[in-house]
Design a protein around this motif. Structure first.
Motif: not given
Length: 459
Positions: A321-326
């Motif tokens: 999720l953090r990867t996608e948000l970034l």
């Protein structure tokens, strides 16, 4: 522990705020000056009527270890139940209490219906607790609720420990309870949830009462919000919670299977660490003014899945999720608002709290800037030490509620974020170990706020 005049202890540095530590330093300096002038007089605290007592083991008759729940919950001891807020811990404890009231819980109370005492303020009794108890088979005549009438609190409250230890003893004797459920245990804490000595003051008091009165305590605690990593290390508050109890049951929701998994994460007196599962069904209960629906536990038996596996999977998904948000914020190439992010990453696939926790990690790691509250933009590169700007962190703290724990990330525009391992309180964080601002000993930004005299910055 008896303090030596004029001395500052390691625990003082770890457990106190900077303001409290300054007061201790001033006190220590005054004590040293008084000693030098021959004016020091030790201060005796009220109630310190202490003496040593030595007992020969030959004077103690050996006994068989007894169980409230065979090989899971030891009798006359403290067991901790931990999990997130949506896994049904409270309802499950009511279910266990129901088995105890009917003498159906496998163990040394089997065939011996016993009373249960509930210490809780989170749910209203008439609307929630009593209907849940009925749905989960509780003998209401054997189930009691404790509250403390306090003029200082302006009404009813829960007992504060160790202050109200005698009142708790009195309630246990009056009810005849063999099982006491405290939900949550933090409500009884007369101190700081993150300080070892304050937490131990509560749990040691419960252990003493359990041994004296032959009562079993099951205390409920929550996982830290937005936490991931080792299942054993994410119970909210001091590590003393895990260290002090005789057994610890962890709960996690297996969303794919639609069930809750329970693992015996710590069992001082058992060889095995079993995993079992239950399902939460909805049950209609007739009440005075109609019908109400509440949760009903349906036991499913042993399972091969463990809470540790579920937490690890959650950590992996959280990293994704953090990867996608970034990537989403970088592609925008401009400021993105919280509203826009939550619309893009919306329920049911993403929970709002999970998204805001992931944003917190990215701000703290220096990947995102949130100097203006509610607005995010991607930094060209992570800031040294992963700390981000003070303004950015402060503004985001107001935007995303819950505990923020710095995480480890991989570098590079297209690099995936690495898996996060949540550190124990005061322990080594999993941060950028190749950054010049990294503390080798504790994993924080340099200079280290933990033990500056004992630490060194990475070369």
């Amino acid at each position: 522990m008896k303090r030596i005049p004029g001395k500052i202890y390691a625990l003082d540095v770890i457990e106190n705020t900077p303001e409290e530590l300054e007061k201790l330093k001033a006190q220590a300096a005054a004590e040293l000056e008084a000693i030098a002038n021959g004016e020091y007089r030790p201060v005796e605290k009220a109630g310190w009527n202490r003496r040593s007592k030595v007992t020969r083991l030959s004077d103690i008759a050996p006994k068989r270890l007894k169980w409230a729940w065979q090989d899971v919950i030891p009798l006359d001891a403290v067991t901790l139940v931990g999990g997130r807020g949506d896994v049904g811990k409270s309802t499950f404890c009511l279910y266990l209490g129901g088995l105890v009231t009917r003498g159906l819980l496998e163990g040394d109370l089997y065939g011996k219906p016993a009373d249960v005492l509930l210490v809780s303020h989170e749910d209203p009794l008439a609307e929630i607790v009593v209907p849940r108890a009925i749905a989960n088979g509780v003998d209401l005549m054997r189930f009691h609720h404790l509250r403390i009438e306090s003029e200082e609190a302006g009404g009813a409250t829960v007992p504060k420990l160790p202050l109200d230890a005698d009142l708790l003893r009195e309630a246990i004797k009056d009810s005849g309870a063999r099982l006491v459920i405290i939900d949550p245990v933090t409500s009884t804490l007369d101190g700081d949830n993150d300080k070892v000595r304050d937490v131990r003051a509560v749990l040691d008091t419960l252990a003493t009462i359990g041994g004296e009165l032959g009562v079993t305590f099951v205390v409920i605690a929550h996982f830290r919000k937005g936490s991931s990593g080792s299942a054993s290390d994410i119970v909210s508050g001091s590590h003393a919670y895990r260290d002090s109890v005789r057994a610890m049951l962890l709960f996690a929701r297996d969303k794919e299977a639609g069930e809750t998994v329970v693992s015996l994460d710590k069992g001082n007196y058992t060889k095995d660490e079993p995993n079992f599962a239950y399902r939460m069904d909805s049950a209609d209960v007739e009440v005075a003014d109609g019908t109400t629906s509440v949760g009903q536990v349906v036991m499913l038996g042993a399972t091969q899945r463990s809470v540790a596996e579920i937490i690890a999977n959650e950590s992996e998904r959280f990293g994704e999720l953090r990867t996608e948000l970034l990537e989403y914020i970088r592609k925008a190439a401009t400021i993105v608002t919280t509203k826009e992010i939550l619309e893009e990453f919306s329920e049911p696939e993403y929970k709002r709290g999970t998204v805001t926790a992931a944003l917190s990690r990215l701000v703290k790691s220096g990947h995102l800037d949130a100097s203006v509250r509610g607005q995010y933009k991607a930094n060209a590169a992570p800031l040294p030490g992963g700390a981000g700007s003070a303004a950015s962190a402060a503004n985001h703290a107001g935007e995303a509620q819950g505990t923020v724990i710095a995480s480890s990330v991989a570098r590079g525009t297209n690099a995936a974020l690495a898996a996060v391992a949540t550190p124990p309180r005061g322990g080594a964080a999993n941060r950028f170990q190749d950054d010049p601002g990294y503390c080798r000993r504790h994993g924080g930004a340099w200079p280290c706020s933990m033990h500056s005299d004992e630490c060194e910055a990475a070369a």
